[in-house]
Design a protein around this motif. Structure first.
Motif, short mmCIF file in Angstrom:
data_model
loop_
_atom_site.label_atom_id
_atom_site.label_comp_id
_atom_site.label_asym_id
_atom_site.label_seq_id
_atom_site.Cartn_x
_atom_site.Cartn_y
_atom_site.Cartn_z
N GLY A 117 11.85 -6.37 5.85
CA GLY A 117 11.55 -4.95 5.76
C GLY A 117 10.71 -4.47 6.93
N LYS A 118 10.97 -3.24 7.36
CA LYS A 118 10.24 -2.66 8.48
C LYS A 118 9.11 -1.76 7.97
CE LYS A 118 14.47 -2.45 11.28
NZ LYS A 118 15.41 -1.54 11.98
N LYS A 119 8.25 -1.37 8.88
CA LYS A 119 7.18 -0.43 8.52
C LYS A 119 7.79 0.92 8.20
CE LYS A 119 3.42 -0.16 10.84
NZ LYS A 119 2.47 0.01 11.96
N THR A 120 7.35 1.52 7.13
CA THR A 120 7.88 2.81 6.70
C THR A 120 7.73 3.86 7.80
OG1 THR A 120 7.41 2.33 4.39
CG2 THR A 120 7.64 4.64 4.99
N SER A 121 6.59 3.85 8.48
CA SER A 121 6.35 4.86 9.52
C SER A 121 7.30 4.73 10.69
CB SER A 121 4.90 4.76 10.01
OG SER A 121 4.63 3.45 10.49
N ASP A 122 7.91 3.53 10.84
CA ASP A 122 8.85 3.34 11.95
C ASP A 122 10.23 3.90 11.64
OD1 ASP A 122 6.92 2.08 13.45
OD2 ASP A 122 7.53 0.05 12.86
N MET A 160 0.85 -1.20 0.00
CA MET A 160 0.00 0.00 0.00
C MET A 160 0.89 1.25 0.00
SD MET A 160 -2.93 1.06 2.76
CE MET A 160 -3.83 2.59 2.61
N GLU A 161 0.46 2.26 -0.78
CA GLU A 161 1.24 3.50 -0.84
C GLU A 161 0.49 4.65 -0.18
OE1 GLU A 161 0.46 1.84 -3.78
OE2 GLU A 161 2.34 0.69 -3.85
N ASP A 213 4.30 1.54 2.15
CA ASP A 213 4.20 1.52 3.61
C ASP A 213 5.10 0.48 4.27
OD1 ASP A 213 2.91 -0.75 2.88
OD2 ASP A 213 1.04 -0.33 3.94
N MET A 214 5.81 -0.31 3.44
CA MET A 214 6.77 -1.27 3.99
C MET A 214 8.11 -1.13 3.27
SD MET A 214 5.53 -3.06 6.52
CE MET A 214 6.69 -4.42 6.59
N GLN A 215 9.15 -1.20 4.03
CA GLN A 215 10.49 -1.20 3.47
C GLN A 215 10.73 -2.51 2.72
OE1 GLN A 215 13.55 -1.80 6.44
NE2 GLN A 215 14.92 -0.32 5.45
N ASN A 216 11.43 -2.46 1.60
CA ASN A 216 11.75 -3.67 0.87
C ASN A 216 12.67 -4.56 1.70
OD1 ASN A 216 10.29 -2.99 -1.45
ND2 ASN A 216 12.01 -1.78 -2.25
N SER A 217 12.40 -5.86 1.67
CA SER A 217 13.28 -6.80 2.37
C SER A 217 14.61 -6.89 1.63
CB SER A 217 12.63 -8.18 2.45
OG SER A 217 11.43 -8.11 3.20
N LEU A 218 15.63 -7.34 2.36
CA LEU A 218 16.97 -7.39 1.78
C LEU A 218 17.55 -8.78 1.95
CD1 LEU A 218 19.48 -5.95 0.59
CD2 LEU A 218 20.18 -5.48 2.95
N TRP A 228 9.30 25.39 13.50
CA TRP A 228 8.35 24.27 13.61
C TRP A 228 8.69 23.20 12.58
CZ3 TRP A 228 6.83 28.64 10.85
CH2 TRP A 228 6.31 28.43 9.57
N ILE A 229 8.23 21.98 12.84
CA ILE A 229 8.40 20.86 11.93
C ILE A 229 7.05 20.14 11.81
CG2 ILE A 229 9.55 18.65 11.49
CD1 ILE A 229 11.85 19.63 13.27
N LEU A 230 6.60 19.96 10.59
CA LEU A 230 5.38 19.20 10.33
C LEU A 230 5.77 17.95 9.55
CD1 LEU A 230 1.90 20.35 9.21
CD2 LEU A 230 3.14 18.74 7.74
N ALA A 231 5.33 16.80 10.02
CA ALA A 231 5.65 15.53 9.36
C ALA A 231 4.45 14.59 9.45
CB ALA A 231 6.88 14.89 9.99
N ILE A 232 3.83 14.32 8.31
CA ILE A 232 2.64 13.46 8.28
C ILE A 232 2.80 12.44 7.16
CG2 ILE A 232 0.14 13.36 8.08
CD1 ILE A 232 0.03 16.28 8.89
N TYR A 233 2.60 11.18 7.50
CA TYR A 233 2.63 10.10 6.52
C TYR A 233 1.22 9.51 6.44
CZ TYR A 233 3.83 5.64 4.31
OH TYR A 233 3.90 4.57 3.46
N GLY A 234 0.54 9.76 5.32
CA GLY A 234 -0.87 9.39 5.22
C GLY A 234 -1.67 10.25 6.18
N ASP A 235 -2.22 9.65 7.24
CA ASP A 235 -2.88 10.44 8.29
C ASP A 235 -2.19 10.24 9.63
OD1 ASP A 235 -3.54 7.83 8.81
OD2 ASP A 235 -5.71 8.09 8.58
N GLU A 236 -0.93 9.72 9.58
CA GLU A 236 -0.18 9.46 10.81
C GLU A 236 0.86 10.55 11.04
OE1 GLU A 236 2.74 5.98 12.73
OE2 GLU A 236 1.67 5.65 10.83
N ILE A 237 0.84 11.13 12.23
CA ILE A 237 1.82 12.16 12.59
C ILE A 237 3.12 11.46 12.99
CG2 ILE A 237 2.34 14.08 14.13
CD1 ILE A 237 -0.70 14.43 14.50
#
Length: 702
Positions: free
Chosen positions: A123-128, A1-2, A62-67, A162-171
């Motif tokens: 691969g890890k979760k992109t949000s992590d 999912m993107e 939303d997921m890092q590629n496995s290696l 200030w810093i704003l960082a949002i991925y999808g709807d996740e802060i």
């Protein structure tokens, strides 16, 4: 999912130059970090306004590629003893991977059996992993001028607020010093200073545009400004006026406003007595206004100003700008009047007290060097068939002594951007020849890549002389550009030399000219012959690198430049013409007819000592035939090269292959008789030298 990622760094007002650097750096570094962290995305967009840098990553997986990777260790035979027990090499390798020795695998290769391990990294979760990527990104963005503030350790162009960082709807949670990221952004400081909540990554640009009155896209800000100027031109007093659009100024203004509003004001007509170019520069400088002209291109007592989205219902804003401009033009008018009281001799004498650079003498000393360098340039050009007239020689000497005088005038001291412009106007008023007064302005050209070049012969000569003098002086003083650091704009000056030489078809040996310039500094910096030679080589390489920069910009091959300069050619015009001839040979499929026999010659003589060829030692007919062919073709190629007929001389080299191949097929070079062997090596070296009269073809790839 993107999902979409939106990232905003809010700051104090960024200078225009820093904003451009920040936007480019933000995109390049972010793309690189996402790729290195195995995060797939479709594209990255970056924007900037005076108070913010914004990056938007589209379709971020939303997921890092496995290696899966194979880690190779030491050879098996040194990893285990004769009994098959692992020794320290195997134990240490396994420990480094964090696995037991028993988990190591035998891997067969062309070079034998090694120990290693196939590793798989989930691969890890992109949000992590995004928070650390974005934090590192902030620390990695590079500016030519940076600062620190409060007790923070971070360096940035201006303080981060200030810093704003949002991925999808996740802060995303990012913490730098005492600042934490969130989902808040801010509008224009004077009208919408309050914060706005952004619910998801799709909402930032809409909120800034609709609630914050901020246009983040610089292209849209440019469009608004140009449309506003057109509207003013169409409605102004029913008369036809034209705004003088200085593209550099326009680019700067675009980066100074978040929501542009275009206004027009006026100034007293008495200031129209100032020379046109001085008046326009005075209008543009400091306050960043645009001058206005009539259909006949005469400057009108009006100006255009771009405000940061503030409506001017009562006219107070334009009145304030009119007061400021009136004061600036009063200064310009006063200094112009004062300067007219002084003579050239007075200004030239003042230059003796202005230091060019530490230990490199004064600006007056520089002018004396320019006289000599311009004479050298003219001498070299005439030697190579340019036929520079005696009048131009006189104009060049005159211009060399006048081109820097305006640096000590009141007008240029107050308005530095008028250097060259003021000098040209003062020279006009003193009835100097057009070649002289234009060269005072033109010798600073080009100011940047894509800028206009000197048009007059005198201006071009003085421009080249001034730039070569500055570059060699700075190299001798150790002020050599490194990385992105180039405080004296030496790359731009070198680029100016290259562009001017090619534009005018000047056959100038840069090595000869640089050596001459270096020698002129001996009275200021005592240096030995070794340092002089090293400096000349460095400067020549530096200038040829700028030629490669131009070719690379035009998507041309730079390996050909290396091949030509590698044969000792240091005339930029000759390099360019040889390039065209070689490209023609390549397009005709004849390159191997030259490169293969040349490489064969080069490989045989590599590392050998050489002397003169002695024909009486020839034992085979092929030796004599090759020697006679070299002597014959040498004379032909020398004549053709002198006439810049490289298309013809390179075809002479193409035909040379037959004799070279015949020689290698029929003659044993490593003869048992030492004298014969050495003579044959000398003959091969002479054949190689024939090829090198055009280029070192062994450096051409493909």
């Amino acid at each position: 999912m993107e999902k979409k990622l939106v990232f905003e760094i809010g700051t104090e007002e960024l200078p225009s130059s820093c904003l451009n650097e920040g936007i480019a750096s933000l995109k390049n570094i972010l793309c690189d970090k996402l790729a290195k962290n195995r995060l797939d995305f479709s594209k990255v967009e970056t924007f900037g306004t005076p108070r913010r840098l914004i990056a938007i990553v589209h379709d971020l997986k939303d997921m890092q590629n496995s290696l899966e990777k194979l880690v190779m260790g030491p050879p098996e035979k040194i990893s285990f003893d004769v009994a098959g027990k692992p020794n320290q090499a195997a134990i240490g390798f396994a420990k480094g991977l964090g696995i037991a020795v028993e988990e190591l695998e035998r891997i067969s290769t062309d070079k034998g059996v090694y120990i290693g391990k196939k590793l798989f990294e989930e691969g890890k979760k992109t949000s992590d992993i995004l928070p650390q990527i974005l934090k590192d990104l902030i620390f990695s963005i590079a500016f030519s001028k940076q600062m620190t503030w409060a007790d923070w350790q971070i360096r940035f162009a201006r303080p981060i607020r200030w810093i704003l960082a949002i991925y999808g709807d996740e802060i995303l949670n990012i913490e730098i010093e005492s600042l934490k990221s969130g989902n808040l952004t801010f509008g224009r400081r004077t009208i919408c200073p309050q914060s706005f909540t952004v619910d998801n990554a799709d909402g930032l640009l809409d909120i800034l545009g609709q609630k914050g009155n901020v246009i983040v896209d610089s292209a849209k800000r440019r469009e608004i400004i140009l449309n506003g100027i057109r509207e003013i031109e169409e409605r102004h007093k029913g008369s036809k006026i034209k705004t003088v659009i200085n593209e550099d100024l326009l680019d700067e203004i675009i980066n100074l406003v978040e929501f542009p509003n275009v206004l027009i004001g006026s100034f007293p007509e008495k200031f129209l007595s100032l020379p046109r170019d001085i008046l326009i520069k005075a209008i543009e400088y400091h306050q960043r206004y645009f001058a206005v002209t009539s259909e006949e291109d005469e400057v009108l007592p009006e100006f255009v100003v771009v405000q940061n989205g503030i409506s001017d219902k009562n006219g107070e804003i334009i009145k304030g700008n009119e007061r400021v401009l009136k004061a600036r033009l009063s200064d310009a008018s006063f200094f112009y009047g004062e300067d007219r009281k002084h003579s050239w001799e007075n200004w030239i004498d003042k230059l003796k007290g202005v230091i060019f650079y530490s230990k490199l003498g004064s600006i007056y000393d520089k002018e004396l060097r320019l006289v000599k360098i311009s004479q050298k340039i003219i001498s070299e050009l005439n030697k190579n068939g340019s036929n520079i007239s005696d009048e131009i020689i006189d104009y060049s000497l005159r211009a060399s002594m006048l081109c820097k005088t305006d640096l000590v005038t009141n007008l240029v001291v107050e308005f530095p951007e008028l250097q060259g412009v003021a000098g040209r106007e003062y020279a006009k008023e003193r009835n100097e020849n057009k070649e002289v007064y234009e060269s005072i302005f033109e010798h600073y050209l080009p100011g940047f890549y894509g800028d206009i070049l000197p048009q007059t012969t005198t201006g071009t000569i003085i421009s080249i002389a001034d730039k070569i003098d500055t570059i060699t002086g700075m190299f001798l003083a150790g002020a050599i550009p490194s990385g992105s650091e180039d405080p004296f704009a030496l790359r731009r000056r070198a680029l100016g030399i290259v562009l001017s030489v090619l534009e005018k078809n000047y056959d100038l040996d840069i090595n000869e000219l640089t050596g001459f310039s270096v020698d002129l500094y001996n009275q200021f910096l005592k240096f030995d012959a070794e340092k002089a030679s090293k400096t000349v080589r460095s400067v020549v390489d530096f200038i040829i690198t700028r030629l490669k920069f131009i070719y690379e910009k035009d998507e041309k091959r730079t390996d050909l430049i290396d091949a030509i300069s590698g044969s000792g050619i240091t005339s930029l015009l000759s390099i360019a013409k040889r390039y065209a001839a070689i490209m023609k040979i390549i397009s005709e499929g004849k390159l191997e007819e030259i490169s293969l026999p040349m490489i064969r010659c080069k490989n045989i003589v590599k590392g050998k000592n050489f002397g003169e060829v002695k024909p009486y030692l020839f034992k085979e007919d092929s030796e004599k035939e090759l020697y006679d062919e070299i002597i014959s073709k040498y004379k032909i190629i020398k004549k053709l090269n002198a006439e810049n007929e490289y298309d013809k001389s390179i075809n002479v080299i193409v035909d040379f292959r037959k004799k070279v191949d015949s020689f290698f097929d029929k003659v044993l070079i490593m003869d048992k008789i030492e004298e014969v062997k050495n003579n044959r090596l000398n003959l091969v070296k002479k054949a190689l030298d024939l090829y090198m009269m055009i280029a070192d073809f062994s450096k051409i790839s493909g």
